[in-house]
Design a protein around this motif. Structure first.
Motif, mmCIF file in Angstrom:
data_model
loop_
_atom_site.group_PDB
_atom_site.id
_atom_site.type_symbol
_atom_site.label_atom_id
_atom_site.label_comp_id
_atom_site.label_asym_id
_atom_site.label_seq_id
_atom_site.Cartn_x
_atom_site.Cartn_y
_atom_site.Cartn_z
ATOM 1 N N THR A 18 0.798 -1.232 0.000
ATOM 2 C CA THR A 18 0.000 0.000 0.000
ATOM 3 C C THR A 18 0.831 1.284 0.000
ATOM 4 O OG1 THR A 18 -1.718 -1.184 1.204
ATOM 5 C CG2 THR A 18 -1.919 1.198 1.139
ATOM 6 N N PHE A 19 1.861 1.341 0.870
ATOM 7 C CA PHE A 19 2.559 2.614 1.030
ATOM 8 C C PHE A 19 3.825 2.739 0.187
ATOM 9 C CE2 PHE A 19 -0.131 1.990 4.704
ATOM 10 C CZ PHE A 19 -0.877 3.147 4.643
ATOM 11 N N GLN A 22 3.449 5.650 -2.225
ATOM 12 C CA GLN A 22 3.478 6.933 -1.527
ATOM 13 C C GLN A 22 4.905 7.322 -1.138
ATOM 14 O OE1 GLN A 22 0.688 9.234 -0.759
ATOM 15 N NE2 GLN A 22 2.648 10.280 -0.795
ATOM 16 N N VAL A 32 6.030 16.835 0.484
ATOM 17 C CA VAL A 32 5.190 16.056 1.397
ATOM 18 C C VAL A 32 4.165 16.938 2.106
ATOM 19 C CG1 VAL A 32 6.885 14.244 1.844
ATOM 20 C CG2 VAL A 32 6.927 16.337 3.213
ATOM 21 N N GLY A 33 3.993 18.168 1.585
ATOM 22 C CA GLY A 33 3.123 19.141 2.242
ATOM 23 C C GLY A 33 1.684 18.668 2.421
ATOM 24 N N ASP A 34 1.195 17.852 1.466
ATOM 25 C CA ASP A 34 -0.198 17.403 1.537
ATOM 26 C C ASP A 34 -0.380 16.154 2.385
ATOM 27 O OD1 ASP A 34 -0.841 19.475 -0.107
ATOM 28 O OD2 ASP A 34 -0.799 18.279 -1.949
ATOM 29 N N LEU A 35 0.736 15.579 2.864
ATOM 30 C CA LEU A 35 0.618 14.378 3.701
ATOM 31 C C LEU A 35 0.323 14.789 5.134
ATOM 32 C CD1 LEU A 35 3.483 11.961 2.576
ATOM 33 C CD2 LEU A 35 1.048 11.824 2.089
ATOM 34 N N SER A 36 -0.610 14.081 5.769
ATOM 35 C CA SER A 36 -0.951 14.391 7.156
ATOM 36 C C SER A 36 0.013 13.695 8.103
ATOM 37 C CB SER A 36 -2.387 13.937 7.438
ATOM 38 O OG SER A 36 -2.580 13.872 8.835
ATOM 39 N N MET A 39 -1.782 11.135 10.132
ATOM 40 C CA MET A 39 -1.990 9.849 9.485
ATOM 41 C C MET A 39 -0.753 8.979 9.705
ATOM 42 S SD MET A 39 -2.340 8.702 5.458
ATOM 43 C CE MET A 39 -0.638 9.118 5.084
ATOM 44 N N ILE A 42 -0.454 7.850 13.475
ATOM 45 C CA ILE A 42 -1.447 6.829 13.835
ATOM 46 C C ILE A 42 -1.097 5.508 13.138
ATOM 47 C CG2 ILE A 42 -3.897 6.170 13.791
ATOM 48 C CD1 ILE A 42 -4.623 9.117 13.860
ATOM 49 N N LEU A 43 -0.609 5.626 11.884
ATOM 50 C CA LEU A 43 -0.209 4.429 11.143
ATOM 51 C C LEU A 43 0.915 3.686 11.870
ATOM 52 C CD1 LEU A 43 -0.690 2.914 8.461
ATOM 53 C CD2 LEU A 43 1.100 4.319 7.441
ATOM 54 N N THR A 45 1.613 3.815 15.116
ATOM 55 C CA THR A 45 0.993 3.214 16.311
ATOM 56 C C THR A 45 0.276 1.917 15.936
ATOM 57 O OG1 THR A 45 0.519 5.470 17.040
ATOM 58 C CG2 THR A 45 -0.557 3.688 18.255
ATOM 59 N N ASN A 46 -0.474 2.002 14.837
ATOM 60 C CA ASN A 46 -1.281 0.883 14.397
ATOM 61 C C ASN A 46 -0.434 -0.335 14.005
ATOM 62 O OD1 ASN A 46 -3.835 -0.169 13.800
ATOM 63 N ND2 ASN A 46 -3.592 0.309 11.635
ATOM 64 N N LYS A 80 8.659 13.364 5.905
ATOM 65 C CA LYS A 80 7.780 14.444 6.365
ATOM 66 C C LYS A 80 8.575 15.444 7.211
ATOM 67 C CE LYS A 80 3.823 16.533 7.051
ATOM 68 N NZ LYS A 80 3.083 17.168 5.956
ATOM 69 N N SER B 14 -7.581 1.957 16.115
ATOM 70 C CA SER B 14 -6.553 2.866 15.581
ATOM 71 C C SER B 14 -6.456 2.712 14.059
ATOM 72 C CB SER B 14 -5.202 2.659 16.275
ATOM 73 O OG SER B 14 -4.552 1.513 15.805
ATOM 74 N N THR B 18 -6.828 5.817 11.197
ATOM 75 C CA THR B 18 -5.607 6.188 10.467
ATOM 76 C C THR B 18 -5.823 7.265 9.409
ATOM 77 O OG1 THR B 18 -4.773 3.956 10.805
ATOM 78 C CG2 THR B 18 -3.626 5.291 9.183
ATOM 79 N N GLN B 22 -5.953 12.430 7.346
ATOM 80 C CA GLN B 22 -5.579 12.681 5.948
ATOM 81 C C GLN B 22 -6.773 13.211 5.142
ATOM 82 O OE1 GLN B 22 -2.293 12.322 4.314
ATOM 83 N NE2 GLN B 22 -3.618 13.740 3.209
ATOM 84 N N LYS B 25 -7.401 16.773 6.273
ATOM 85 C CA LYS B 25 -6.404 17.696 5.737
ATOM 86 C C LYS B 25 -6.685 17.992 4.255
ATOM 87 C CE LYS B 25 -1.380 18.206 5.164
ATOM 88 N NZ LYS B 25 -0.891 19.172 6.159
ATOM 89 N N ASP B 34 0.361 15.870 -3.408
ATOM 90 C CA ASP B 34 1.411 14.989 -2.883
ATOM 91 C C ASP B 34 0.898 13.597 -2.527
ATOM 92 O OD1 ASP B 34 3.140 17.093 -3.122
ATOM 93 O OD2 ASP B 34 2.949 17.728 -1.035
#
Lengths: 85, 85
Positions: A18-19, A22, A32-36, A39, A42-43, A45-46, A80, B14, B18, B22, B25, B34
């Motif tokens: 998935t990532f 990205q 990376v300005g639009d990346l939270s 997110m 929490i990712l 942590t998850n 980020k 969690s 996630t 995002q 934002k 991005d």
């Protein structure tokens, strides 16, 4: 193994992937300005929770998938923090 | 329930959360340049697989978490298509 177990394995593989796009996009664009940030946090942590869960349950595909997602999330966090203006 | 089952429940919560920051934002900034479209598409594939898995396994927390992530991914896809210049 039944078909549902195979479906679970496909889920583990697609979850690990998935990532990847990205992280690649962020690396290539250095943007990376639009990346939270939330997110990403929490990712992390998850996946930590699911990694522990996989280890305790001795579920190898789960450990592997979450170790991969963990590495990708940490890379996203690094980008980020680094690319941020 | 053992502690590991509670940990799984925390993971489900969690996991559901996630992509909330995002989506928020993207909605607030109207900026999604991005964000990787491939991340969003693989994510939708992935939650579809886990949703089916949860339904077949009759695992309610898994169904709920993946239904939430599915809604958020579809929102991200919509934003990505709509806000794109």
């Amino acid at each position: 193994m039944e078909w549902i177990d195979y479906l679970g394995l496909v889920g583990v593989v697609s979850g690990s992937l998935t990532f990847v796009p990205q992280v690649y996009k962020a690396w290539k664009s250095r943007s990376v300005g639009d990346l939270s940030i939330w997110m990403i946090l929490i990712l992390i942590t998850n996946v930590t929770i699911w990694l522990v869960y996989g280890i305790v349950r001795k579920d190898f595909p789960m450990m592997l998938a979450n170790a991969i997602i963990m590495s990708l999330s940490l890379l996203m966090l690094y980008f980020k923090m680094t690319f941020k203006k």
